[in-house]
Structures are given as C-alpha cells and as structure tokens.
Design an enzyme around this catalytic site. Structure first.
Site, short mmCIF file in Angstrom:
data_model
loop_
_atom_site.label_atom_id
_atom_site.label_comp_id
_atom_site.label_asym_id
_atom_site.label_seq_id
_atom_site.Cartn_x
_atom_site.Cartn_y
_atom_site.Cartn_z
CG ASP A 184 -6.28 5.62 -1.33
OD1 ASP A 184 -6.98 5.92 -2.32
OD2 ASP A 184 -5.88 6.47 -0.50
CB THR A 200 -1.80 12.26 4.01
OG1 THR A 200 -0.65 11.49 4.39
CG2 THR A 200 -1.36 13.63 3.54
NE ARG A 249 2.97 5.45 7.85
CZ ARG A 249 2.67 4.53 8.79
NH1 ARG A 249 3.63 4.00 9.53
NH2 ARG A 249 1.41 4.17 8.97
CG LEU A 250 5.70 0.93 0.42
CD1 LEU A 250 6.42 0.99 -0.93
CD2 LEU A 250 6.28 -0.22 1.24
CG ASP A 294 -1.64 1.30 1.46
OD1 ASP A 294 -1.80 2.07 0.49
OD2 ASP A 294 -2.05 1.54 2.61
CB ILE A 295 2.56 3.16 -2.61
CG1 ILE A 295 3.29 1.83 -2.84
CG2 ILE A 295 3.55 4.32 -2.62
CD1 ILE A 295 4.00 1.74 -4.19
N GLY A 296 0.93 4.96 0.04
CA GLY A 296 0.12 6.13 0.29
C GLY A 296 0.85 7.42 -0.03
N GLY A 337 -9.67 7.02 -6.29
CA GLY A 337 -8.37 6.63 -5.76
C GLY A 337 -8.31 5.14 -5.48
CE1 TYR A 351 -15.90 9.55 -6.30
CE2 TYR A 351 -14.12 9.62 -7.89
CZ TYR A 351 -14.69 10.06 -6.72
OH TYR A 351 -14.06 11.01 -5.96
#
Length: 264
Positions: free
Chosen positions: A105, A133, A12-13, A7-9, A103, A96
């Site tokens: 995520d 974030t 952070r990863l 999970d690459i936010g 997104g 959507y």
C-alpha cells in the site's frame, strides 16, 4: 478497456472500476466493504458492474484474504494481478533496506504520488501520508527516491491500547482542543497531535534534506479527521493508491490481460 483497481487494507477493501488504466480515467463504479463481508462481493457490489478487462490490486491484509477476493473475482473471466514491492517501479526508486518488505500500500501510494507530482509541474520532494488503521509518513525526493518513512498507530489502535493497558479507561471519543479538561478530549487530542506531530517532523526532515519545502500529500480513510489540525499546507487526496494502480496499469506488463494458468 476497463480496469478494476483493488486496495485491500487492514480493515476494508476499496475498489474502483475505470474506463481505462490511465491517471485521467473516468470512474464507472466504486465501493468499499469491510473485510468481514468480502465473501459476498460477487453477489452484491460486483454483480451488476461491467466485467473488467484487467484487474490490478494491492493487499496488506494477508494471503488468506487475497485468496478469498480471488474467489469473488471468478465472477468474470479475468485473472487479477497483485503488486509486489520492488527495487524500482513507476518512476520510484525504493530506498528500503529490504525493498520487498515495504508494504505494497505504501509502495503503490508513493508511485501515485510521484505520478501526481510530475503531472502538476516540476519535480519536487513530497511527504506522502496515509491515515487509516495505521499511519505512515513517507519521504520522496525530487528524483523519485523513497528515502524512508514513519509508521505509527492510527486513532483506533491508540485508544484500544490505552483501554487495554489502563485500568478503568472506558470513555467515548471527545473533541480536539488545545487544553483538554476531560479524559475523552485528552485522548482524542493526544492521538491527533501525535499523528500531526509525526507528519510535521517528517516534513521538516525532508525540507532540511532537500533544501526546499516538500509537498504534503495526505490520503487514507481517516485523513479528513486529521488534516484540519495540520499546520502545514497540504493536499487531501481521495486515494493515492488508486492513482498508483492506474499509473502502473498503463505499463505493458500490467496492461495486457494475463493468460489463464491452464489453457483449455
């Protein structure tokens, strides 16, 4: 067949290695690094873990970050797959206006939430909240339709915006109180109540739409900071994104390791 979820936010990863791609899989190893240090993953956190059979991830930090992570994954002979938001996947229908713009995520967290709801009993609507974030509060009906959701800034972004737009506002983080009597507490309380207020509003919208109170599922790195001030029954979950990736990893098109782009 081991399974590496990534999970690459925005900040952070997060990663977790499981013994199989299924919701009840055993965690073999896990970790999290700030994006500034991802170029060291092959020499640090990933150096001593068993090679995964398959890799599936989601990324919101952009293509450049994704490519840097792929370079670190060259440590093993494995080709990663990256989830792309679509019209329908994993039991969730994407409402959507432009499904591909949701997104990843949020999309994967919705899939994880739907999987959790169905495993826990009868189908029910759910509000899926991610607090990091940024903050999102998404509505999922009992049939697995994503109806829409809210996006608002997380605590850090709120404070930075106030500091940059308000002369002389440089104060440490305060406490959450009902009647703040100093600027630090006023900022912290205001941010927390903005987030909880948005969550409670979405919960009310979905309850009115569905005709029953929805489940409230909260996840994200900063979820623990906000949930004590929610006045609704809720469940704080370590990572709905990993749960979504595990659910997707069971599907045939994700379960089989992809062939190299160029054959030897």
């Amino acid at each position: 067949m081991s399974f590496l979820a990534i999970d690459i936010g925005n900040t952070r990863l997060k990663w977790a290695l499981y013994d199989a791609p299924r919701p009840d899989a055993r965690v073999i190893a896990h970790g999290a690094v700030h994006l500034e240090t991802i170029d060291d993953l092959a020499e640090t956190e990933w150096r001593h873990i068993p090679p995964p059979s398959t890799v599936l991830g989601c990324v919101v930090a952009g293509e450049a970050i994704r490519r840097r992570v792929e370079e670190q994954l060259e440590l093993w002979d494995v080709t990663p797959r990256w989830v792309v938001s679509s019209a329908s996947e994993g039991g969730v229908t994407n409402g959507y206006d432009h499904p591909g713009r949701l997104g990843t995520d949020r999309w994967v967290a919705l899939i994880g939430a739907r999987s959790r709801v169905l495993r826990s009993g009868r189908p029910r609507p759910a509000v899926v909240v991610m607090i990091g974030t940024a903050v999102t509060a998404d509505a999922l009906d009992a049939d697995g339709r994503f109806l829409g959701g809210l996006i608002l800034p997380g605590h850090g972004i709120m404070l930075r915006a106030l500091e940059s737009g308000t002369a002389g506002l440089r104060v440490p983080t305060g406490e959450v109180v009902g009647f703040p009597t100093n600027t630090s507490d006023a900022l912290t309380s205001g941010g927390t109540y903005a987030i909880t207020g948005a969550i409670e509003r979405m919960h009310r919208h979905l309850a009115e739409h569905a005709g029953e109170p929805p489940l409230l599922l909260v996840t994200g790195g900063a979820g623990w900071k906000v949930t004590p001030y929610l006045e609704l029954e809720h469940e704080l979950i370590d990572s709905l994104i990993f749960e979504g990736l595990l659910h997707l990893g069971q599907q045939e098109r994700f379960a089989t390791p992809p062939q190299p782009l160029f054959a030897a």
